[in-house]
Enzyme design. Structure first.
Site, PDB file in Angstrom:
ATOM      1  N   SER A 165      64.899 -39.837 -27.655  1.00 26.78           N
ATOM      2  CA  SER A 165      63.774 -39.300 -26.896  1.00 26.78           C
ATOM      3  C   SER A 165      64.304 -38.329 -25.849  1.00 26.78           C
ATOM      4  O   SER A 165      65.456 -38.445 -25.406  1.00 26.78           O
ATOM      5  CB  SER A 165      63.011 -40.433 -26.207  1.00 26.78           C
ATOM      6  OG  SER A 165      62.053 -39.928 -25.299  1.00 26.78           O
ATOM      7  N   TYR A 212      63.066 -47.922 -21.124  1.00 25.06           N
ATOM      8  CA  TYR A 212      62.924 -47.106 -22.333  1.00 25.06           C
ATOM      9  C   TYR A 212      63.910 -45.937 -22.308  1.00 25.06           C
ATOM     10  O   TYR A 212      64.591 -45.667 -23.304  1.00 25.06           O
ATOM     11  CB  TYR A 212      61.486 -46.593 -22.420  1.00 25.06           C
ATOM     12  CG  TYR A 212      61.238 -45.670 -23.592  1.00 25.06           C
ATOM     13  CD1 TYR A 212      60.978 -46.185 -24.861  1.00 25.06           C
ATOM     14  CD2 TYR A 212      61.249 -44.283 -23.433  1.00 25.06           C
ATOM     15  CE1 TYR A 212      60.739 -45.346 -25.942  1.00 25.06           C
ATOM     16  CE2 TYR A 212      61.010 -43.432 -24.506  1.00 25.06           C
ATOM     17  CZ  TYR A 212      60.765 -43.964 -25.754  1.00 25.06           C
ATOM     18  OH  TYR A 212      60.545 -43.125 -26.821  1.00 25.06           O
TER      19      TYR A 212
END
Length: 313
Positions: free
Chosen positions: A186, A199
């Protein structure tokens, strides 16, 4: 005798300098060649290898990007192995595809389940040649609001599952010197987003894992490695995980959520072109690299100007 020793040392020093010069010259020529190659590919595009007949295993195939990846790979003639902890949605994906897909239920956080699954897939379908580690979760809240269990679960799914999948499916790729591994990291794994600290850390770990294992196979293989690795860096995707996106109105045209269909198409294209790293949208990796060249306070100013991310949910 002493003079001879000094002369010998001097000559060896000269030889070492010449060797270093030649190596530096060779390195410069290689860098120039690859710059020219990159420019050529930017203008004329990269060749896309065929995936028809390949066996593609996709984790998290029951919804979102994983589901769209399964559908699009199957449309290209690949045999798709759909993997998800949700039996119902996973079978829906496989049924929607038809004969080119099969569904297996598996909890990717459990190493024993993955290894048992690998044996079953090998027996019933064949050797997996393209592994797509897509499954992930993204709880969004302020750092101190996360529980210990939530943080462990994020790392179990987003990081450790990649290790267990690689340990289960990479050996046959190494044995045959053939295969491709795709992993979803990401932009949050590069830049680090507020309200997504566990995350962001987990996706940074995926980046490190993919870079390191790619390098390890490249330097340890006696013959040139034919196993390729592709790491994908999405920004914000319309998968339902981004419940409260925060988007700067001035930059809205550049920061809209990407559709799962478009994202899947870009992932498959990157895999078929053997691209090692790709962001979605494509400008993000270059932008982050450019911003990192600036002084730290200037980097903060750019981040504040972009002023986008995800609000706590």
């Amino acid at each position: 005798m002493r003079l001879q020793g000094l002369l010998f040392s001097f000559m060896m020093g000269i030889i070492a300098i010449v060797h270093l010069y030649l190596y530096m010259l060779w390195l410069t020529l290689q860098i120039f060649y690859y710059i020219c190659q990159s420019v050529y590919h930017s203008i004329f595009g990269l060749h896309e290898k065929e995936v028809a007949g390949e066996i593609v295993l996709i984790t998290g195939a029951g919804h979102g990007i994983g589901k769209e990846l399964a559908i699009q790979y199957a449309s290209l003639g690949a045999k798709v192995v759909c993997l998800d902890v949700n039996k119902h949605t996973n079978e829906e994906t496989a049924n929607q595809i038809g004969k080119n897909a099969c569904a297996y239920q598996c909890d990717v956080t459990k190493r024993e389940e993955i290894f048992a699954l690998a044996k079953k897939v090998k027996k019933e379908v064949g050797d997996v040649t393209i592994l797509v580690n897509n499954a992930g979760i993204m709880p969004c809240r302020a750092f101190l609001d996360y529980t210990a269990d939530e943080i462990e679960q994020i790392f179990n799914i987003n990081v450790l599952a990649h290790f267990w999948m690689l340990q289960a499916f990479l050996p046959i790729m190494i044995e045959k010197n053939y295969g491709h591994v795709v992993a979803l990291s990401s932009i949050a794994g590069i830049a680090g987003f507020p309200n997504l600290i566990p995350y962001s850390a987990s996706k940074h770990a995926v980046r490190g894992l993919m870079d390191a294992i790619d390098n390890e196979l490249r330097v340890t293989n006696k013959e040139k490695s034919q196993i390729n690795f592709t790491t994908i860096y999405p920004y914000m995707e319309d998968t339902g995980l981004c419940k409260k996106p925060k988007i700067n109105k001035m930059l809205k045209a550049f920061l809209l959520l990407s559709s799962t269909k478009d994202t899947a198409a870009q992932i498959i294209k990157a895999q078929r072109q053997n691209i090692r790293r790709k962001s979605i949208p494509s400008f993000w990796l270059s932008l982050v690299a450019l911003v990192r060249l600036l002084p730290e306070n200037a980097q903060i100013s750019v981040t504040d100007f972009i002023d986008s991310g995800i609000e706590p949910s």
